[in-house]
Motif scaffolding. Sequence first.
Motif, PDB file in Angstrom:
ATOM      1  N   LYS A   1      -9.188   0.778  10.354  1.00  0.00           N
ATOM      2  CA  LYS A   1      -7.744   0.653  10.130  1.00  0.00           C
ATOM      3  C   LYS A   1      -7.363   1.141   8.734  1.00  0.00           C
ATOM      4  O   LYS A   1      -6.343   1.812   8.550  1.00  0.00           O
ATOM      5  CB  LYS A   1      -7.308  -0.805  10.303  1.00  0.00           C
ATOM      6  N   ILE A   2      -8.178   0.786   7.746  1.00  0.00           N
ATOM      7  CA  ILE A   2      -7.904   1.219   6.376  1.00  0.00           C
ATOM      8  C   ILE A   2      -7.996   2.736   6.270  1.00  0.00           C
ATOM      9  O   ILE A   2      -7.135   3.388   5.667  1.00  0.00           O
ATOM     10  CB  ILE A   2      -8.879   0.544   5.398  1.00  0.00           C
ATOM     11  N   ARG A   3      -9.044   3.310   6.841  1.00  0.00           N
ATOM     12  CA  ARG A   3      -9.219   4.758   6.765  1.00  0.00           C
ATOM     13  C   ARG A   3      -8.056   5.511   7.398  1.00  0.00           C
ATOM     14  O   ARG A   3      -7.663   6.579   6.914  1.00  0.00           O
ATOM     15  CB  ARG A   3     -10.533   5.150   7.443  1.00  0.00           C
TER      16      ARG A   3
ATOM     17  N   LEU B   1       0.861  -1.171   0.000  1.00  0.00           N
ATOM     18  CA  LEU B   1       0.000   0.000   0.000  1.00  0.00           C
ATOM     19  C   LEU B   1       0.898   1.221   0.000  1.00  0.00           C
ATOM     20  O   LEU B   1       1.778   1.364   0.857  1.00  0.00           O
ATOM     21  CB  LEU B   1      -0.892   0.009   1.242  1.00  0.00           C
TER      22      LEU B   1
ATOM     23  N   ALA C   1      -6.461  -6.277   6.882  1.00  0.00           N
ATOM     24  CA  ALA C   1      -6.854  -4.936   6.421  1.00  0.00           C
ATOM     25  C   ALA C   1      -6.451  -4.766   4.956  1.00  0.00           C
ATOM     26  O   ALA C   1      -7.202  -4.201   4.150  1.00  0.00           O
ATOM     27  CB  ALA C   1      -6.218  -3.862   7.295  1.00  0.00           C
ATOM     28  N   TYR C   2      -5.259  -5.266   4.590  1.00  0.00           N
ATOM     29  CA  TYR C   2      -4.807  -5.189   3.199  1.00  0.00           C
ATOM     30  C   TYR C   2      -5.736  -5.983   2.284  1.00  0.00           C
ATOM     31  O   TYR C   2      -6.115  -5.515   1.207  1.00  0.00           O
ATOM     32  CB  TYR C   2      -3.376  -5.702   3.081  1.00  0.00           C
TER      33      TYR C   2
ATOM     34  N   ARG D   1      -5.161   4.854   7.178  1.00  0.00           N
ATOM     35  CA  ARG D   1      -4.019   4.816   6.275  1.00  0.00           C
ATOM     36  C   ARG D   1      -4.268   5.531   4.947  1.00  0.00           C
ATOM     37  O   ARG D   1      -3.365   6.176   4.423  1.00  0.00           O
ATOM     38  CB  ARG D   1      -3.626   3.351   6.025  1.00  0.00           C
ATOM     39  N   ILE D   2      -5.477   5.426   4.408  1.00  0.00           N
ATOM     40  CA  ILE D   2      -5.684   5.934   3.045  1.00  0.00           C
ATOM     41  C   ILE D   2      -6.404   7.278   2.990  1.00  0.00           C
ATOM     42  O   ILE D   2      -6.452   7.891   1.921  1.00  0.00           O
ATOM     43  CB  ILE D   2      -6.465   4.922   2.182  1.00  0.00           C
TER      44      ILE D   2
ATOM     45  N   LEU E   1      -8.930  -4.061   1.826  1.00  0.00           N
ATOM     46  CA  LEU E   1      -8.714  -2.923   0.930  1.00  0.00           C
ATOM     47  C   LEU E   1      -8.563  -3.401  -0.514  1.00  0.00           C
ATOM     48  O   LEU E   1      -9.126  -2.794  -1.436  1.00  0.00           O
ATOM     49  CB  LEU E   1      -7.463  -2.153   1.361  1.00  0.00           C
TER      50      LEU E   1
ATOM     51  N   HIS F   1     -11.719  -3.123  10.873  1.00  0.00           N
ATOM     52  CA  HIS F   1     -10.766  -3.153   9.766  1.00  0.00           C
ATOM     53  C   HIS F   1     -10.998  -2.013   8.779  1.00  0.00           C
ATOM     54  O   HIS F   1     -10.045  -1.500   8.184  1.00  0.00           O
ATOM     55  CB  HIS F   1     -10.816  -4.515   9.071  1.00  0.00           C
TER      56      HIS F   1
ATOM     57  N   CYS G   1       0.465  -2.212   6.764  1.00  0.00           N
ATOM     58  CA  CYS G   1      -0.948  -2.560   6.826  1.00  0.00           C
ATOM     59  C   CYS G   1      -1.046  -4.032   7.224  1.00  0.00           C
ATOM     60  O   CYS G   1      -0.313  -4.863   6.682  1.00  0.00           O
ATOM     61  CB  CYS G   1      -1.599  -2.333   5.456  1.00  0.00           C
TER      62      CYS G   1
END
Length: 237
Positions: A206-208, A151, A164-165, A210-211, A168, A203, A160
């Motif tokens: 967790k993604i939010r 990512l 979670a990866y 990061r992105i 995503l 999860h 990540c």
Amino acid sequence: MYNAKILLIDDEKSILQMLEMALRKEGFRRIYTAGTAQEALWLLHKHGADIILLDVMLPDQSGFELCPKIRELSDAHLIYVTARTSDLDVLTGFATGGDDYVTKPFNPLEIAARIKARLRRGTSFPSSKDADVRKQYDFGYFMVNENAGELLVKGEPVSCSALAYQLLLYFCKHPNTVFSKSQLYEAVWGIDGMGDDNTVMVHVHKIRERIEPDPGKPKYLINVRGLGYKLVREKGI
């Protein structure tokens, strides 16, 4: 027959016996059991593990305290199996390094199904031909490189967790498509997701983190009220 190593950690011998018996009937043979955190760490050092089932209430320290120590030693898929059912407990389970959270009482066959689903996903490697088909998913602010398992956010790699990866990546492959929480759980975790809303919600959070430029006001991974989540891909990208 399954070759995966499973570590069961619970201070109730009856629970350990029930789980071990059920898993052996399902074809698992390499099963180790621990009644304390200290014993669990010793077994993990000695044998390793592919799957770990962890109770929260252990006699020498809590599962929430033990999980980060496990994570220093292993990337095994870790499922909390506990009588602690509050939303705070569930969130703490994921925050400390858990991958899944099952509350007692439970059906041991459900546990076996979760383990099998995780092993199917964890041992599925693409052939060289498949790898050629895989590609990058560029959303401007961030990009997922499936070939490299990376990512990138603003061009820089961002760590990540595996699940979670995978979540995503599933969104990236289906942009601008709304998915319910149960659909997402089934797609990524591998079994019927009814009742596992918290797992998906944590999860997604967790993604939010990061992105999203502002995780509190997401512009990419958004809620669709009453329906679920979708990953927005702007036109022209």
